[in-house]
Write a protein that holds these residues in place. Structure first.
Motif, short mmCIF file in Angstrom:
data_model
loop_
_atom_site.label_atom_id
_atom_site.label_comp_id
_atom_site.label_asym_id
_atom_site.label_seq_id
_atom_site.Cartn_x
_atom_site.Cartn_y
_atom_site.Cartn_z
N GLY A 186 30.23 62.56 99.91
CA GLY A 186 29.12 61.70 99.55
C GLY A 186 28.63 61.86 98.13
O GLY A 186 27.52 61.43 97.79
N PRO A 189 28.04 60.83 94.47
CA PRO A 189 28.05 59.52 93.81
C PRO A 189 29.18 59.41 92.80
O PRO A 189 29.54 60.39 92.14
CB PRO A 189 26.67 59.45 93.15
CG PRO A 189 25.82 60.43 93.89
CD PRO A 189 26.74 61.52 94.33
N ARG A 241 35.75 56.04 100.04
CA ARG A 241 34.39 55.57 100.29
C ARG A 241 34.39 54.31 101.14
O ARG A 241 33.54 54.11 102.00
CB ARG A 241 33.68 55.30 98.96
CG ARG A 241 33.37 56.54 98.16
CD ARG A 241 32.36 57.41 98.86
NE ARG A 241 31.06 56.78 98.93
CZ ARG A 241 30.04 57.25 99.63
NH1 ARG A 241 30.19 58.36 100.34
NH2 ARG A 241 28.88 56.63 99.65
N ARG A 300 35.03 55.29 104.57
CA ARG A 300 33.85 55.98 105.10
C ARG A 300 32.73 54.99 105.42
O ARG A 300 32.08 55.09 106.46
CB ARG A 300 33.36 57.01 104.08
CG ARG A 300 32.18 57.83 104.58
CD ARG A 300 31.83 58.93 103.64
NE ARG A 300 30.69 59.69 104.13
CZ ARG A 300 30.20 60.75 103.54
NH1 ARG A 300 30.76 61.19 102.43
NH2 ARG A 300 29.16 61.38 104.03
N MET A 301 32.53 54.03 104.54
CA MET A 301 31.50 53.03 104.79
C MET A 301 31.86 52.19 106.02
O MET A 301 30.98 51.80 106.79
CB MET A 301 31.33 52.13 103.57
CG MET A 301 30.76 52.84 102.35
SD MET A 301 29.18 53.67 102.70
CE MET A 301 28.15 52.26 103.09
N ARG A 329 30.97 54.21 108.96
CA ARG A 329 29.52 54.25 109.17
C ARG A 329 29.00 52.91 109.68
O ARG A 329 28.11 52.87 110.53
CB ARG A 329 28.82 54.63 107.87
CG ARG A 329 29.12 56.07 107.47
CD ARG A 329 28.33 56.51 106.28
NE ARG A 329 28.56 57.93 106.03
CZ ARG A 329 27.96 58.63 105.08
NH1 ARG A 329 27.11 58.02 104.27
NH2 ARG A 329 28.20 59.91 104.92
N ASP A 345 25.79 65.12 104.43
CA ASP A 345 25.21 64.87 103.12
C ASP A 345 24.01 63.94 103.28
O ASP A 345 23.61 63.59 104.39
CB ASP A 345 26.24 64.27 102.16
CG ASP A 345 26.90 63.01 102.72
OD1 ASP A 345 26.19 62.22 103.38
OD2 ASP A 345 28.11 62.82 102.50
N ASP A 346 23.44 63.53 102.15
CA ASP A 346 22.24 62.69 102.19
C ASP A 346 22.52 61.33 102.84
O ASP A 346 21.65 60.78 103.52
CB ASP A 346 21.70 62.49 100.78
CG ASP A 346 21.14 63.79 100.21
OD1 ASP A 346 20.77 64.67 101.01
OD2 ASP A 346 21.07 63.92 98.97
N GLU A 347 23.71 60.79 102.61
CA GLU A 347 24.04 59.51 103.25
C GLU A 347 24.16 59.67 104.75
O GLU A 347 23.78 58.79 105.52
CB GLU A 347 25.33 58.95 102.65
CG GLU A 347 25.19 58.48 101.22
CD GLU A 347 26.44 57.77 100.73
OE1 GLU A 347 27.37 57.60 101.54
OE2 GLU A 347 26.48 57.41 99.55
N ASP A 348 24.71 60.81 105.19
CA ASP A 348 24.77 61.08 106.63
C ASP A 348 23.36 61.16 107.21
O ASP A 348 23.10 60.68 108.32
CB ASP A 348 25.50 62.39 106.90
CG ASP A 348 26.98 62.30 106.60
OD1 ASP A 348 27.56 61.22 106.82
OD2 ASP A 348 27.55 63.29 106.11
N LEU A 377 20.70 59.61 106.10
CA LEU A 377 20.15 58.26 106.20
C LEU A 377 20.72 57.50 107.40
O LEU A 377 20.00 56.80 108.11
CB LEU A 377 20.43 57.49 104.90
CG LEU A 377 19.68 57.96 103.66
CD1 LEU A 377 20.16 57.18 102.44
CD2 LEU A 377 18.18 57.78 103.85
N LEU A 378 22.04 57.65 107.61
CA LEU A 378 22.67 56.97 108.74
C LEU A 378 22.11 57.50 110.06
O LEU A 378 21.76 56.73 110.96
CB LEU A 378 24.18 57.16 108.69
CG LEU A 378 24.97 56.59 109.88
CD1 LEU A 378 24.78 55.08 109.98
CD2 LEU A 378 26.45 56.94 109.75
#
Length: 725
Positions: A89, A91, A154, A157-158, A161, A322-325, A327-328
């Protein structure tokens, strides 16, 4: 000059090559200093060091042999590192910054080395310009490939998700069951996302039905937990067990603050939950090759209240959350919290409405002789909630009984409460001994009044009702319907089918107003079976209403031929008629009629002459002596004397006296005057006005019953030793 620059750069590359590993270490040292968050994972740092060595070597090869660096193959480790960063994750901007930082550092080192190799400033400047151009070309060429590799990962991964978010929307909240919804959240969470998911809800929420602010160490109950892989460490708290988290632990803090938290587990003895009656158990030991390394703590919030805590943990999955995880998972948990709260609210309201409804329905058999009854109330299994179906058995004067069944339109607490109000109104009107059509007219007025009272809230009230009165002395059944399905009747003489009832005019539903109701009347043989029910009994998607009514009629006829008890008939009707999944509530009332022995009903026709009162007293005494009720003769003679005197003096002929010996002794006096008498306080010198007061004192109950031809004044006495004749 160009050849001199190329030769010089080749010499520079050869001079530096032996120190390529050392320089790679310097590049990594600088990147660690400026971007420390990228190198917390030591395995990732090792890949980065190998990638840096490969970059230095590739760049020096291009300088030494004067090759076009834009055609050089990028080191495999560089692409692997880009994929690893994408999985973690990181950037893309941070990745490119690290990429440029490493190459700028290498360029600075080469510039310093070039200045040491020659004193020719022109050659140095030209070499540096060539180095800068080559470095930027190399960076641009490498960045394109790195970004491509990064974006591929990515993108996948997206997609995963997005798939997980869609799966959460599809699979969470399929029912209005709290535990099932929590299990669905756990199942979705371990589907290609976490290795272990636990869901805890506040004990106060489950016990009291409403959320309360969490305390420092709130009591929680483990509602659901799921492991993705066999062998993953299980939670020390089993499903269904209550526990608390230590006040200073991360889960307790997340509950108290309501903030989602990404927790890196760096020690094997992280705080574990404890049960209320035992200290905190040690963390479960995992196999030596894996252990939980990151946890997402997600307070479950809905409508401004905290419901509990969901935890997502990874052990065998190599990459940490990570931070995206976060948020999900936060999005999934938020959606699940709303569904859990919906299920909680539905369960609480459904339970409350069902409890209210059951408390308003008859709680036991009614003490009466006219019919033998059995009843059932079954709430629907759908999400719609408890309906307003009801039934009732009301004992009336003269050994008669009223059978009632009704249905309030709507669901939930409002429908159950309205049902209770209507049932109370029916009982109050039944005490007035109204005819069925008159009773429904008054009940219609009640519904209209309720509509006006609740018009501000936008609530609409409508209901149907069936009211029947059965008299065991005459075996007459009088019935009126307000939009309700008629009863089904099976008689002993009906053969293989239910009896053909006279046409029953079905009036409008309650609440319309201004439309009349009609009473139908017919005679029933002793032992007839009546089935009064709401429309939930005959609603089935697999067959139409006509087929259901035919099946109901055949089943009731079979029950009558088989001499089934009303209770057995209820069970058979429900078994034959109800589908597996009911879409509506069902209220069913089955009654078998009885008939009074003619020898226990005595009738005397009286002339409209005051002298007939003595004959009425004599008739009463003789009748009670024949029935073995001599102990009631004195009081009964007094009541008969007063009632007959009033009927002759104030009523209109013909006048009839009827004595009924059932579980009570009832005296009835009929005349054709519709004016009803009432109690009044007689003054000292008044010659009359004390008769009804005397009757009220001697009788257990008394009242007036109006009919089409006149009225009946009745008085009822309890027997010293109650028994059925």
């Amino acid at each position: 000059m160009e050849q001199d620059v190329s030769a010089f750069l080749g010499r520079l590359a050869r001079e530096v090559r032996p120190r390529s590993n050392q320089w790679a270490g310097l590049l990594m040292q600088r990147m660690r200093g400026e971007l420390p968050e990228l190198w917390e994972d030591e395995d990732l740092a090792r890949v980065a060091l190998s990638e840096t060595v490969d970059h230095v070597t590739a760049f020096l090869d291009g300088l030494e042999h004067n090759r076009d660096v834009t055609r050089a193959e990028l080191p495999p480790a560089a692409l692997e590192l880009a994929r690893r960063f994408a999985e973690g994750g990181v950037p893309i901007s941070t990745l490119l910054r690290a990429y440029r930082l490493g190459h700028v550092t290498l360029l600075e080192l080469l510039q310093e080395e070039a200045a040491r190799l020659t004193d020719d400033r022109q050659l140095t400047n030209d070499a540096i310009l060539r180095l800068i151009a080559t470095a930027f070309a190399y960076v641009d060429h490498g960045s394109e490939q790195v970004v491509t590799a990064y974006q591929e990962v990515r993108g996948r991964r997206m997609q995963r998700r997005l798939f997980l978010a869609n799966e959460a929307s599809r699979r969470i909240g399929t029912t209005l069951d709290t535990a099932r919804t929590a299990r669905e959240l756990a199942e979705v969470g371990v589907d290609h996302f976490a290795d272990l998911v636990t869901v805890d809800l506040l004990e106060s929420l489950l016990r009291d039905g409403g959320p309360q602010p969490p305390t420092d160490a709130p009591l929680l109950r483990r509602i659901a937990q799921r492991s993705a892989l066999d062998g993953s460490p299980d939670s020390p708290v089993g499903t269904g067990r209550s526990h608390t988290y230590p006040a200073e632990s991360a889960p307790a803090e997340a509950l108290a603050t309501g903030r989602p938290t990404l927790l890196r587990v760096t020690t094997p003895d992280a705080p574990a939950p404890s049960t209320p009656d035992a200290p905190a158990p040690p963390a479960p030991p995992g196999p030596p090759d894996f252990g939980i390394h990151s946890v997402l703590l997600l307070p479950l919030h809905a409508r401004g209240a905290t419901l509990g805590l969901a935890q997502f943990a990874r052990d065998r999955t190599a990459s940490p959350f990570d931070d995206e995880d976060l948020l999900l998972a936060q999005e999934i948990a938020a959606r699940a919290a709303v569904y859990i709260d919906n299920a909680r609210r539905y369960t609480h309201e459904h339970t409350t409405a069902l409890t209210l409804q059951r408390s308003l329905l008859p709680q036991g058999p009614v003490d009466q002789f006219a019919v033998e009854t059995a009843s059932r109330y079954l709430p629907s299994g759908s999400r719609a909630g408890v309906g307003g179906d009801w039934y009732d058995v009301i004992s009336l004067s003269g050994a008669r009984v009223a059978l009632v069944v009704g249905d309030v339109v709507g669901r939930g607490l409002h429908a159950a409460a309205t049902m209770g109000r209507l049932r109370t109104a029916v009982r109050a009107f039944a005490d007035l001994d109204l005819m069925p059509d008159e009773l429904l007219t008054h009940l219609d007025d009640v519904v209209i009044r309720l509509q006006k009272e609740e018009a501000r809230e936008g609530a609409e009230i409508s209901a149907t009702c069936l009211y029947a009165v059965y008299d065991p002395a005459t075996r007459l059944c009088s019935l009126a319907s307000a939009g309700h399905v008629p009863p089904t009747v099976a008689t002993p003489s009906a053969g293989s089918r239910a009896v053909d009832l006279p046409d029953l005019p079905i009036g409008p539903p309650l609440g319309l107003g201004g439309l009349p109701f009609e009473t139908a009347q017919w005679e029933l043989p002793e032992g007839s079976l009546l089935a009064l029910h709401t429309d939930g009994l005959i609603q089935d998607r697999a067959r139409d209403v006509g087929a259901s009514l035919t099946l109901l009629s055949d089943t009731l006829a079979h029950a009558s031929r088989s001499a089934m008890t009303p209770d057995e008939a209820c069970e058979r009707l429900l078994t034959r008629l109800l589908p597996e999944r009911r879409v509506d509530d069902v209220a069913l009332l089955v009654a078998r009629t009885r008939a009074l022995d003619p020898s226990h009903v005595a009738t005397l026709h009286l002339p409209s002459d005051p002298a007939a009162v003595s004959g009425a007293r004599r008739f009463t005494t003789e009748t009670l002596t024949a029935w073995g009720l001599d102990e009631l003769s004195f009081a009964t003679e007094l009541m008969v004397s007063e009632l007959v005197t009033n009927a002759i003096r104030y009523g209109k002929p013909p006048v009839h006296l009827r004595l009924i010996f059932e579980s009570t002794l009832t005296c009835e006096v009929f005349d054709t005057n519709s004016t009803a008498p009432h109690l009044r306080r007689a003054r000292t010198f008044d010659e009359g006005g004390r008769g009804l007061l005397l009757v009220a004192q001697l009788a257990e109950r008394w009242g007036t019953r109006h009919g089409r031809e006149g009225k009946v004044i009745w008085a009822e006495q309890a027997l010293a030793q109650p028994h059925l004749p």
